[in-house]
Design a protein around this motif. Structure first.
Motif, PDB file in Angstrom:
ATOM      1  N   GLU A  83       0.826  -1.201   0.000  1.00 15.64           N
ATOM      2  CA  GLU A  83       0.000   0.000   0.000  1.00 15.64           C
ATOM      3  C   GLU A  83       0.862   1.255   0.000  1.00 15.64           C
ATOM      4  O   GLU A  83       0.570   2.225  -0.725  1.00 15.64           O
ATOM      5  CB  GLU A  83      -0.926  -0.012   1.217  1.00 15.64           C
ATOM      6  N   GLN A  84       1.912   1.239   0.793  1.00 22.53           N
ATOM      7  CA  GLN A  84       2.806   2.393   0.865  1.00 22.53           C
ATOM      8  C   GLN A  84       3.457   2.677  -0.481  1.00 22.53           C
ATOM      9  O   GLN A  84       3.481   3.825  -0.946  1.00 22.53           O
ATOM     10  CB  GLN A  84       3.875   2.108   1.930  1.00 22.53           C
TER      11      GLN A  84
ATOM     12  N   THR B 165       2.399   1.652  -3.411  1.00 23.59           N
ATOM     13  CA  THR B 165       1.348   2.009  -4.366  1.00 23.59           C
ATOM     14  C   THR B 165       1.003   3.487  -4.272  1.00 23.59           C
ATOM     15  O   THR B 165       0.822   4.167  -5.299  1.00 23.59           O
ATOM     16  CB  THR B 165       0.094   1.148  -4.124  1.00 23.59           C
ATOM     17  N   GLN B 166       0.932   4.017  -3.061  1.00 24.15           N
ATOM     18  CA  GLN B 166       0.659   5.442  -2.889  1.00 24.15           C
ATOM     19  C   GLN B 166       1.795   6.293  -3.448  1.00 24.15           C
ATOM     20  O   GLN B 166       1.549   7.346  -4.059  1.00 24.15           O
ATOM     21  CB  GLN B 166       0.439   5.756  -1.405  1.00 24.15           C
ATOM     22  N   SER B 167       3.032   5.868  -3.265  1.00 24.04           N
ATOM     23  CA  SER B 167       4.173   6.586  -3.839  1.00 24.04           C
ATOM     24  C   SER B 167       4.093   6.589  -5.358  1.00 24.04           C
ATOM     25  O   SER B 167       4.372   7.602  -6.011  1.00 24.04           O
ATOM     26  CB  SER B 167       5.490   5.934  -3.393  1.00 24.04           C
TER      27      SER B 167
ATOM     28  N   LYS C 179       1.345   6.252  -7.227  1.00 19.56           N
ATOM     29  CA  LYS C 179       0.214   7.075  -7.654  1.00 19.56           C
ATOM     30  C   LYS C 179       0.558   8.566  -7.619  1.00 19.56           C
ATOM     31  O   LYS C 179       0.039   9.350  -8.421  1.00 19.56           O
ATOM     32  CB  LYS C 179      -1.000   6.796  -6.773  1.00 19.56           C
TER      33      LYS C 179
ATOM     34  N   HIS D 203       8.381   6.489   0.623  1.00 21.08           N
ATOM     35  CA  HIS D 203       7.596   7.603   1.168  1.00 21.08           C
ATOM     36  C   HIS D 203       8.467   8.651   1.862  1.00 21.08           C
ATOM     37  O   HIS D 203       7.973   9.716   2.234  1.00 21.08           O
ATOM     38  CB  HIS D 203       6.552   7.073   2.151  1.00 21.08           C
TER      39      HIS D 203
END
Length: 240
Positions: free
Chosen positions: A16-17, A19-21, A23, A183
């Motif tokens: 998830e971490q 994936t957010q980076s 995006k 992140h």
């Protein structure tokens, strides 16, 4: 454009971490889909961990292909089993180590890698040699902390200290040697004062370019699809 980010370890939080980076830098028309294998280690910090990850990753690659992925990111800095993964699909696949090296080589004449455990330093050096960047990266430094411990303030300070050490010894850029650091990129760069490159974000931009150019993984030669043959035991599902 659909890009599937495959985390070779089984830690959903890290998927998830990252994936957010991914995006955060993707184009407006790009969808990032994070994938966590069902089989494998919670972190990859050795050759054995890498070897054990291939079954779970292979399953995710096949699933991504069935969902019409345009490209795939292998989101572990060791780029584990990258050639086997490329055999399984004609979609472009890039590992975050290779992506980080490519970007660093275009903005500095000498860069350094700051990674997690000391034992993974040699793995990073092997990758630099394999990809042809060893002459540009004389420094690979480790904070000597496990991947899953990179969340706390102690780890953050250690990464900054190692990055400053590399800068003071001539590095013009820092490549973060773990997807779990993605992140922290902006904060580290602000503290160190030179470009800090995250392989996750780098891979997104490179895959977008490759898909835009309609480039696919060559199926001529050793990256052709694996030869169909029977597999025994628990691996029967991969056989012909």
């Amino acid at each position: 454009m659909n890009i599937h980010l495959i985390n070779p370890n089984t830690s959903h939080h890290m998927t998830e971490q990252m994936t957010q980076s991914a995006k955060a830098v993707a184009n407006a028309g790009t969808q990032i889909i994070g994938r966590t294998p069902k089989h494998g280690a919670v972190s990859i910090e050795s050759h054995f961990d890498e070897a054990m990850s291939i079954i779970g990753v292979a399953e995710e690659v096949r699933q991504a292909d069935s969902e019409n992925a345009n490209g795939m990111i292998l989101a572990c800095f060791g780029d584990p089993n990258i050639w086997a993964v490329r055999e399984l699909t004609d979609k472009p696949v890039i590992g975050i180590a290779q992506a980080g090296f490519v970007m660093a080589s275009m903005i500095s004449t000498q860069f350094a890698v700051v990674t997690s455990l000391q034992r993974t330093v040699i793995i990073a050096k092997h990758l630099l040699q394999q990809y042809g960047y060893a002459h540009l990266c004389p420094q690979v430094l480790a904070v000597d902390m496990p991947v899953l411990a990179l969340e706390d303030d102690t780890a953050f300070k250690a990464i900054i200290n190692k990055s400053i050490e590399a800068r003071d010894n001539g590095a013009g850029a820092i490549v973060l040697g773990c997807g779990g650091m993605s992140h922290l990129t902006e904060a580290i760069e602000q503290a160190v004062g030179i470009p800090v490159i995250d392989g996750v974000k780098s891979a997104v931009k490179l895959i977008e370019a490759m898909v835009g150019m309609n480039l696919k993984t060559s199926k001529h030669g050793d990256l052709a699809y694996p030869i169909a043959k029977p597999f025994l035991g628990d691996l029967q599902r991969f056989g012909a």
